[in-house]
Structure formats: structure tokens, C-alpha cells
Scaffold this motif. Structure first.
Motif, PDB file in Angstrom:
ATOM      1  N   UNK A 207       1.010  -1.196   0.113  1.00  0.00           N
ATOM      2  CA  UNK A 207       0.009  -0.265  -0.267  1.00  0.00           C
ATOM      3  C   UNK A 207       0.942   1.223  -0.259  1.00  0.00           C
ATOM      4  N   UNK A 208       1.346   1.519  -0.867  1.00  0.00           N
ATOM      5  CA  UNK A 208       2.143   2.426  -1.240  1.00  0.00           C
ATOM      6  C   UNK A 208       1.982   4.127  -1.253  1.00  0.00           C
ATOM      7  N   UNK A 209       0.553   4.189  -0.057  1.00  0.00           N
ATOM      8  CA  UNK A 209       0.252   5.654   0.232  1.00  0.00           C
ATOM      9  C   UNK A 209       0.930   5.413   1.983  1.00  0.00           C
ATOM     10  N   UNK A 210       1.141   4.355   2.312  1.00  0.00           N
ATOM     11  CA  UNK A 210       1.390   3.627   3.529  1.00  0.00           C
ATOM     12  C   UNK A 210       2.761   4.835   3.979  1.00  0.00           C
ATOM     13  N   UNK A 211       2.833   5.351   4.709  1.00  0.00           N
ATOM     14  CA  UNK A 211       4.584   5.955   4.506  1.00  0.00           C
ATOM     15  C   UNK A 211       5.114   5.571   6.354  1.00  0.00           C
ATOM     16  N   UNK A 212       4.186   5.305   6.751  1.00  0.00           N
ATOM     17  CA  UNK A 212       4.813   4.634   8.095  1.00  0.00           C
ATOM     18  C   UNK A 212       3.701   4.155   8.897  1.00  0.00           C
ATOM     19  N   UNK A 213       3.759   3.055   9.780  1.00  0.00           N
ATOM     20  CA  UNK A 213       3.632   2.716  11.267  1.00  0.00           C
ATOM     21  C   UNK A 213       3.587   3.144  12.524  1.00  0.00           C
ATOM     22  N   UNK A 214       2.513   2.815  13.453  1.00  0.00           N
ATOM     23  CA  UNK A 214       2.596   3.878  14.781  1.00  0.00           C
ATOM     24  C   UNK A 214       1.963   2.486  15.420  1.00  0.00           C
ATOM     25  N   UNK A 215       2.909   1.586  16.542  1.00  0.00           N
ATOM     26  CA  UNK A 215       1.886   0.517  17.789  1.00  0.00           C
ATOM     27  C   UNK A 215       1.689   1.370  18.492  1.00  0.00           C
ATOM     28  N   UNK A 216      -0.122   1.221  18.559  1.00  0.00           N
ATOM     29  CA  UNK A 216      -0.202   1.800  20.118  1.00  0.00           C
ATOM     30  C   UNK A 216      -0.726   0.838  21.288  1.00  0.00           C
ATOM     31  N   UNK A 217      -0.147  -0.786  21.085  1.00  0.00           N
ATOM     32  CA  UNK A 217      -0.579  -1.314  21.884  1.00  0.00           C
ATOM     33  C   UNK A 217      -0.244  -0.928  23.301  1.00  0.00           C
ATOM     34  N   UNK A 218      -0.452  -1.881  24.383  1.00  0.00           N
ATOM     35  CA  UNK A 218       0.008  -1.744  25.607  1.00  0.00           C
ATOM     36  C   UNK A 218       0.020  -2.818  25.605  1.00  0.00           C
ATOM     37  N   UNK A 219       1.806  -2.658  26.016  1.00  0.00           N
ATOM     38  CA  UNK A 219       2.898  -3.637  25.885  1.00  0.00           C
ATOM     39  C   UNK A 219       3.357  -4.241  26.803  1.00  0.00           C
ATOM     40  N   UNK A 220       3.022  -3.941  28.511  1.00  0.00           N
ATOM     41  CA  UNK A 220       2.796  -3.710  29.545  1.00  0.00           C
ATOM     42  C   UNK A 220       2.225  -5.025  29.884  1.00  0.00           C
ATOM     43  N   UNK A 221       1.197  -5.771  29.158  1.00  0.00           N
ATOM     44  CA  UNK A 221       1.078  -6.680  29.431  1.00  0.00           C
ATOM     45  C   UNK A 221       1.156  -7.682  28.746  1.00  0.00           C
ATOM     46  N   UNK A 222       1.665  -9.208  29.399  1.00  0.00           N
ATOM     47  CA  UNK A 222       3.110  -9.727  28.567  1.00  0.00           C
ATOM     48  C   UNK A 222       1.914 -11.458  29.129  1.00  0.00           C
ATOM     49  N   UNK A 223       0.595 -11.591  29.603  1.00  0.00           N
ATOM     50  CA  UNK A 223       0.275 -12.562  30.389  1.00  0.00           C
ATOM     51  C   UNK A 223       0.384 -13.918  29.003  1.00  0.00           C
ATOM     52  N   UNK A 224       0.619 -13.536  27.555  1.00  0.00           N
ATOM     53  CA  UNK A 224       0.218 -13.828  26.081  1.00  0.00           C
ATOM     54  C   UNK A 224       1.306 -13.965  25.314  1.00  0.00           C
ATOM     55  N   UNK A 225       1.767 -13.045  25.889  1.00  0.00           N
ATOM     56  CA  UNK A 225       3.218 -12.903  24.881  1.00  0.00           C
ATOM     57  C   UNK A 225       3.955 -13.838  24.574  1.00  0.00           C
ATOM     58  N   UNK A 226       4.373 -13.859  22.796  1.00  0.00           N
ATOM     59  CA  UNK A 226       5.057 -15.531  22.769  1.00  0.00           C
ATOM     60  C   UNK A 226       6.645 -15.586  23.752  1.00  0.00           C
ATOM     61  N   UNK A 227       7.237 -15.005  22.448  1.00  0.00           N
ATOM     62  CA  UNK A 227       8.320 -13.891  23.614  1.00  0.00           C
ATOM     63  C   UNK A 227       8.489 -13.194  24.553  1.00  0.00           C
TER      64      UNK A 227
END
Length: 172
Positions: A151-171
Motif C-alpha cells: 500500500x504505497x500511500x502508507x509511509x509509516x506505522x505506529x503501534x498503540x498497544x499496551x505492551x506492559x501486559x505480557x501474559x500471552x506474549x510469545x516471547x
């Protein structure tokens, strides 16, 4: 005599979509199904599943155990869209058809929250990706590079996830 094969998608257009293949005796043919006459049998395509079966294929490969039947339907979870579709629809299509199937191997997923500044995809990770120690690598080398390429119109991505919750994290 007269046995056919029917292909259909259960829960089409959702993340739980499944592509199914079943024998179809003559008394179970649905009148609205599309019929494809093949050399050795008749293939029936469920009318409501047809948009989700675009680019689908069935493959059989022999192996030591006899063989393996593979059904690939990249548009089962989201129907294929045109190049001139709205930007959020095109981003969601790539997420559903290309990115999330890869993340699912680790129990993860990513979804579009919104598009800001006309070209920045704001994303939220879930499942095994939320709180995963490798998520920044996944975001930059996997998700962002794929979205920018497809999708060439996309120039960047931003993550808004709360990564402090790690109970199900793969790594962790």
C-alpha cells in the motif's frame, strides 16, 4: 454416480473464516451454487462464498504417507478489494490476507485502529504479539515493510498497544 465436490467458506469475511471442501451428492446440490464441470467430477461453489474464494486453489501433493490436500483461500477472511478502494480497506485487506496469517503462528494478530496524517497506519497488536519482546522487530521488518510495499500511500506505522501486559506474549 453423480457425486460432486462443494467448496464453501464458513464465517466468510471474519477472522474465524474456514475454507471447506466436502462431497456433494446430487440430492444436496444447492440451486444457487455455481457449477464448474471438471473432467472427472462437478465442482460446486457456494454462491455466498464466491467473493471469498477468489484466487483460491486446491492442491494435492504426494508424500511418504500417501499425500496431502491443501486448500488456500487468501480472501476467505476478507474479500479481495480493488486498487481504488479506500485506504483503510486496503490496509485491512493486507493485514487480514498476508500479515495476520503469519502472526497467527505465534498466536498473534494486528488490527488497524486508524489512519492519521493521511499516510500513517495506527495499529494495535493482540494475542501473542501483545507484550512480546520481539514486537518492535515484527512491527518494523514485518508489518511496516509489507504495508509500505503493498500500500504505497502508507509511509509509516505506529503501534498503540499496551505492551506492559505480557501474559500471552510469545516471547517474554
Amino acid at each position: 454416480e453423480g457425486m460432486g465436490v462443494r467448496i464453501f467458506v464458513t464465517q466468510p469475511g471474519t477472522k474465524n473464516a474456514e475454507t471447506c471442501l466436502a462431497y456433494c451428492p446430487p440430492n444436496e446440490v444447492v440451486p444457487t451454487d455455481e457449477q464448474v464441470d471438471l473432467d472427472k467430477f462437478i465442482l460446486y461453489l457456494d454462491h455466498n462464498s464466491v467473493p471469498f474464494l477468489e484466487e483460491a486453489y486446491v492442491d494435492y501433493s504426494k508424500d511418504q504417507m500417501g499425500g496431502q490436500l491443501t486448500i488456500k483461500a487468501p480472501n476467505a477472511k476478507v474479500p479481495k478489494i480493488d486498487d481504488d478502494a479506500p485506504l483503510p480497506d486496503r490496509v485491512n485487506y493486507i493485514l487480514a490476507s498476508e500479515i495476520n496469517p503469519n502472526l497467527a503462528a505465534h498466536g498473534g494478530e494486528v488490527s488497524l485502529v486508524e489512519i492519521v496524517d493521511e499516510s500513517v497506519a495506527v495499529l494495535r497488536f493482540g494475542g501473542g504479539c501483545q507484550g512480546c519482546s520481539a514486537v518492535s522487530l515484527t512491527l518494523k521488518q514485518g508489518v511496516e515493510s509489507t504495508l509500505k510495499e503493498r500500500v504505497p500511500e502508507i509511509t509509516a506505522v505506529r503501534d498503540v498497544t499496551d505492551h506492559s501486559y505480557t501474559e500471552n506474549a510469545y516471547y517474554q
